[in-house]
Design a protein around this motif. Structure first.
Motif, mmCIF file in Angstrom:
data_model
loop_
_atom_site.group_PDB
_atom_site.id
_atom_site.type_symbol
_atom_site.label_atom_id
_atom_site.label_comp_id
_atom_site.label_asym_id
_atom_site.label_seq_id
_atom_site.Cartn_x
_atom_site.Cartn_y
_atom_site.Cartn_z
ATOM 1 N N TYR A 13 0.758 -1.521 0.103
ATOM 2 C CA TYR A 13 -0.140 0.027 -0.392
ATOM 3 C C TYR A 13 0.727 2.158 0.072
ATOM 4 O O TYR A 13 0.539 2.464 -0.975
ATOM 5 C CB TYR A 13 -1.027 -0.033 1.595
ATOM 6 N N LEU A 14 1.903 1.183 0.470
ATOM 7 C CA LEU A 14 2.523 2.686 0.869
ATOM 8 C C LEU A 14 3.193 3.111 -0.682
ATOM 9 O O LEU A 14 4.229 3.370 -1.218
ATOM 10 C CB LEU A 14 3.709 2.328 1.824
ATOM 11 N N ARG A 15 3.649 2.094 -1.248
ATOM 12 C CA ARG A 15 4.444 1.614 -2.237
ATOM 13 C C ARG A 15 3.588 2.399 -3.188
ATOM 14 O O ARG A 15 3.768 3.105 -4.656
ATOM 15 C CB ARG A 15 4.955 0.201 -3.077
ATOM 16 N N GLU A 16 2.338 1.642 -3.448
ATOM 17 C CA GLU A 16 1.511 2.310 -4.649
ATOM 18 C C GLU A 16 1.101 3.859 -4.309
ATOM 19 O O GLU A 16 0.478 4.207 -5.300
ATOM 20 C CB GLU A 16 0.277 1.501 -4.615
ATOM 21 N N TRP A 17 0.674 3.929 -3.216
ATOM 22 C CA TRP A 17 0.435 6.000 -2.776
ATOM 23 C C TRP A 17 1.571 6.086 -2.711
ATOM 24 O O TRP A 17 2.451 6.291 -2.513
ATOM 25 C CB TRP A 17 -0.254 5.813 -1.012
ATOM 26 N N ASP A 18 1.302 7.665 -3.160
ATOM 27 C CA ASP A 18 2.384 8.491 -3.382
ATOM 28 C C ASP A 18 1.989 9.669 -2.584
ATOM 29 O O ASP A 18 2.299 10.818 -2.013
ATOM 30 C CB ASP A 18 2.390 9.521 -4.486
ATOM 31 N N ARG A 19 0.865 9.881 -1.365
ATOM 32 C CA ARG A 19 1.274 10.010 -0.537
ATOM 33 C C ARG A 19 0.270 10.244 0.733
ATOM 34 O O ARG A 19 1.176 8.880 0.536
ATOM 35 C CB ARG A 19 -1.124 11.219 -0.619
ATOM 36 N N PRO A 20 0.718 10.179 2.359
ATOM 37 C CA PRO A 20 0.692 9.896 3.389
ATOM 38 C C PRO A 20 -0.685 8.722 3.808
ATOM 39 O O PRO A 20 -1.239 9.021 2.805
ATOM 40 C CB PRO A 20 1.332 10.535 4.150
ATOM 41 N N LEU A 21 -0.206 7.589 4.843
ATOM 42 C CA LEU A 21 -1.714 6.809 4.284
ATOM 43 C C LEU A 21 -1.144 6.833 6.152
ATOM 44 O O LEU A 21 -0.175 6.394 6.495
ATOM 45 C CB LEU A 21 -1.020 5.301 3.695
ATOM 46 N N SER A 22 -2.671 6.967 6.653
ATOM 47 C CA SER A 22 -2.390 7.335 8.220
ATOM 48 C C SER A 22 -3.025 5.597 8.563
ATOM 49 O O SER A 22 -3.608 4.721 7.496
ATOM 50 C CB SER A 22 -3.834 7.824 8.787
ATOM 51 N N ALA A 23 -2.289 4.999 9.935
ATOM 52 C CA ALA A 23 -2.825 3.638 10.529
ATOM 53 C C ALA A 23 -4.053 3.659 10.077
ATOM 54 O O ALA A 23 -4.213 2.622 10.091
ATOM 55 C CB ALA A 23 -2.101 3.807 11.519
ATOM 56 N N THR A 24 -4.877 4.786 10.832
ATOM 57 C CA THR A 24 -6.603 4.382 10.571
ATOM 58 C C THR A 24 -7.063 4.041 8.851
ATOM 59 O O THR A 24 -7.434 3.006 8.726
ATOM 60 C CB THR A 24 -7.135 5.962 10.902
ATOM 61 N N ALA A 25 -5.938 4.519 8.153
ATOM 62 C CA ALA A 25 -6.539 4.475 6.649
ATOM 63 C C ALA A 25 -6.413 2.488 6.384
ATOM 64 O O ALA A 25 -6.262 1.699 5.978
ATOM 65 C CB ALA A 25 -6.220 5.008 5.284
ATOM 66 N N LEU A 26 -4.698 2.212 7.108
ATOM 67 C CA LEU A 26 -4.356 1.108 6.656
ATOM 68 C C LEU A 26 -5.002 0.525 7.696
ATOM 69 O O LEU A 26 -5.287 -1.480 6.917
ATOM 70 C CB LEU A 26 -2.992 0.820 7.065
ATOM 71 N N ALA A 27 -5.712 0.177 8.469
ATOM 72 C CA ALA A 27 -6.552 -0.714 9.852
ATOM 73 C C ALA A 27 -7.582 -1.081 8.944
ATOM 74 O O ALA A 27 -8.192 -2.444 8.539
ATOM 75 C CB ALA A 27 -6.573 0.150 10.747
ATOM 76 N N ARG A 28 -7.762 0.132 8.116
ATOM 77 C CA ARG A 28 -9.734 -0.173 7.784
ATOM 78 C C ARG A 28 -9.527 -1.230 6.460
ATOM 79 O O ARG A 28 -10.371 -2.412 6.599
ATOM 80 C CB ARG A 28 -10.480 1.108 7.158
ATOM 81 N N ARG A 29 -8.491 -0.609 5.977
ATOM 82 C CA ARG A 29 -8.243 -1.509 4.803
ATOM 83 C C ARG A 29 -7.812 -3.017 4.977
ATOM 84 O O ARG A 29 -8.065 -3.739 3.912
ATOM 85 C CB ARG A 29 -6.820 -1.167 3.778
ATOM 86 N N LEU A 30 -6.951 -3.301 6.244
ATOM 87 C CA LEU A 30 -6.446 -4.413 5.987
ATOM 88 C C LEU A 30 -7.519 -5.980 7.607
ATOM 89 O O LEU A 30 -7.344 -6.365 7.770
ATOM 90 C CB LEU A 30 -5.399 -4.066 6.697
ATOM 91 N N SER A 31 -8.891 -4.858 7.821
ATOM 92 C CA SER A 31 -9.445 -5.283 8.968
ATOM 93 C C SER A 31 -8.679 -5.797 10.555
ATOM 94 O O SER A 31 -9.321 -6.543 10.816
ATOM 95 C CB SER A 31 -10.133 -6.354 8.274
ATOM 96 N N VAL A 32 -7.846 -4.770 10.355
ATOM 97 C CA VAL A 32 -7.833 -5.075 11.927
ATOM 98 C C VAL A 32 -7.248 -3.020 12.884
ATOM 99 O O VAL A 32 -8.154 -2.663 12.009
ATOM 100 C CB VAL A 32 -5.684 -5.497 12.048
ATOM 101 N N SER A 33 -7.149 -3.634 14.007
ATOM 102 C CA SER A 33 -7.148 -2.009 14.945
ATOM 103 C C SER A 33 -6.124 -1.363 14.877
ATOM 104 O O SER A 33 -5.388 -1.415 14.115
ATOM 105 C CB SER A 33 -7.153 -2.294 16.488
ATOM 106 N N ARG A 34 -6.534 0.231 14.404
ATOM 107 C CA ARG A 34 -5.236 0.894 14.500
ATOM 108 C C ARG A 34 -3.931 0.627 15.477
ATOM 109 O O ARG A 34 -2.780 0.681 14.741
ATOM 110 C CB ARG A 34 -5.586 2.853 14.885
#
Length: 169
Positions: A13-34
């Motif tokens: 995900y971090l390689r694909e995005w050219d902008r910062p990705l928040s822990a909350t956004a990553l948590a939602r994508r991966l169905s885990v907690s922040r």
């Protein structure tokens, strides 16, 4: 998905995005907690992955195009938004803020602000959290690393800061 697979997905995900990705956004994508994401990122960093935490989320450390310059500034905390806006309005990205602390030495806060929207979001988070700028530790004196598309953009940013009385002479 196990923890190793999840950490691999975080890197993808971090390689694909050219902008910062928040822990909350990553948590939602991966169905885990922040908090799971924060722990995973800490483990990835400990394993040598170049991940930087910015006020807007995580970014991979990668070489970026542009002219790198530093400006020394001095202003009151309430002038922070105006100062940052002056720089991004000239096409420069404000990569970080640096202060020289008498005990800890150089302290650097990654910013990665490239637009008025980025600046507004940063200021909103500062206000929402009751945070003080790093420059409060040094009576307003601080440095910014700028990433500019060229020398002309840097000159414009410097002139705008000088015109506002924000440059240290």
């Amino acid at each position: 998905m196990n923890a190793t697979e999840r950490r691999g997905r975080i890197l993808e995900y971090l390689r694909e995005w050219d902008r910062p990705l928040s822990a909350t956004a990553l948590a939602r994508r991966l169905s885990v907690s922040r908090q799971v994401i924060v722990g995973d990122v800490a483990l990835l960093r400990a394993a040598g992955e170049g991940i930087t935490a910015t006020p807007r989320g995580y970014v991979l450390d990668r070489p970026r195009a542009g002219l790198i310059r530093t400006v020394a500034c001095l202003h009151r905390g309430e002038d922070m938004e105006r100062e940052l806006t002056l720089m991004v309005d000239q096409g420069c990205e404000v990569a970080d803020v640096i202060v020289e602390h008498p005990v800890y030495g150089q302290l650097t806060g990654p910013l990665e602000l490239a637009s008025r929207r980025d600046v507004s979001e940063f200021i909103r988070r500062v206000e929402e959290n009751g945070a003080r700028p790093l420059s409060a530790l040094t009576d307003g004196i601080h440095l910014h690393t700028l990433r500019c598309p060229g020398e002309e953009a840097f000159r414009r940013a410097r002139a705008a800061l000088e015109g506002a009385g924000f440059l240290v002479r």
